[in-house]
Design an enzyme around this catalytic site. Sequence first.
Site, PDB file in Angstrom:
ATOM      1  CB  SER A 264      -0.920  -0.007   1.210  1.00  0.00           C
ATOM      2  OG  SER A 264      -0.198   0.448   2.334  1.00  0.00           O
ATOM      3  CE  LYS A 265      -1.867   5.535  -3.884  1.00  0.00           C
ATOM      4  NZ  LYS A 265      -2.250   6.646  -4.677  1.00  0.00           N
TER       5      LYS A 265
END
Length: 511
Positions: A264-265
Amino acid sequence: MSEKRVRVRFAPSPTGPLHMGGVRTALYNYLFAKKNGGDFLLRIEDTDQTRFVPGAEAYIREALEWCGIVPDEGPDYGGDMGPYRQSERKEMYREYADRLVDAGHAYFAFDTPEELTEMRERLKKAGSSSPQYNAITRESMRNSLTLSKDDTDALIADGVPYVIRFKMPRNEEVRVHDAVRGWVVVNTHQLDDKVLFKSDGMPTYHLANIVDDHTMEITHVIRGEEWLPSAPLHVLLYEAFGWEAPVFAHLPLLLKPDGNGKLSKRDGDRLGFPVFPLDWTDPATGEKSSGYRERGYFPEAFINMLALLGWNPGTPQEIFSLEELVAAFSIERVGKAGAKFDPDKAKWFNQQYLRSAPDAELAEEVAPYVKALGHEKSPEFLAEMCRLMKERASFIREMAENGPYFFAAPTDYDEKTVKKKWKEQTAHIMRKLTTEFKGVEDFSAINLENVFKSFLEKEGVGMGAVLPNLRVLVTGEGMGPGMFDVMSLLGKAESVERIEKGIEKLENAAN
Ligand code: GLU
């Protein structure tokens, strides 16, 4: 009949910086287009104005350009099928939504947010796990299917807000063929009546995406696995319009290094590696995220690494230039299973590119880092330093930062080496060796090595007793690149001075 020209698109929403998974999607689209002599388009999907982030579109373009995967068509890239920003195509979508309404595939829905909440609450109470607006519930809602034509027209004429929803067929099987996964079959009872057109006059992603793919003559939709659940609706939309659907290929997820879940970011800076191609500062919060470019990755290495996260060439080859990737790429070799991201492997790729880069080029790139350390050296000096250091570094900056002795005499001496190797008679031997070095006219590495070897022979001492001490005197360190190369680069005067000073210091320290 002539085959259709291959046209693919990368269609990000400008809601923030491009994640490396997004770059991989763009890359696979690019490779597929180039492999098939087709076109690679960039389309900005900015219909959701609430999620618009200033600077995100510019970031996307800069990132693609840095990676060398430049679109053939797109906003600011030209092309005959623009505009390539959905916000600039706004006017055309309504007509397509109306077409679906006229053909009975879509309808107007006037339900207020309160009515929708009430419906969901009611269904939840009745035990539904996914309360949605669908083929069953729409029958008890306020829409053009339950209202008379006159009532519907009156509401519209009165300016009552409405959306246009897709009329999902009841209990039908939808078959989606995916080039990576094969057949994916879903029953429509699992799907809801998605909003196609919003009350703000904008289409939703689903409608705009299908209309644009059709009107831009997209032949293959290559995108992330997270869009697979939308594919059945998209297939139904193509059918409803009477259009031929493109070929779908949903790419596997990029997984965290431990394999537990999607990369994920948030993972990047938390786990110590970038997840974005370029640095990014969130315009709203000021929060900074680091990028591969600023961390010192070569774009070629970054792209090479990404290409192999989900695709394999079917051979042990790992190092591919962009042209080689184009030649080797095929959708058939894209895997279904999530691809685990390995930050060490990313470094390894960079190291491979560093090693194969010409020294003169590296010299140019290392110069700013050397300057930042407060030193200035000739291009020739830096090129030789890079030749010596590139085997021992993964990044350009490391060649400058890991060799302080290229710029200044050591001020302290690796303790471990001194403790282990500096003996009572060492100072005496080193002085004798210095005399030999002083006599060398041409201070080349090969001459120094020859002088050194004959010295060992003459004195009857071993390499292991002398070489580590020589290194520590000249560089202060216990390890490093070829000793005689380093001395040759530093020159006779500097090398001799360092050795003599060092002997004195170590001698005094020992006493
Ligand atoms: N706008 C979508 C995204 O942000 C595009 C998905 C697709 O390629 O259809 O990824």
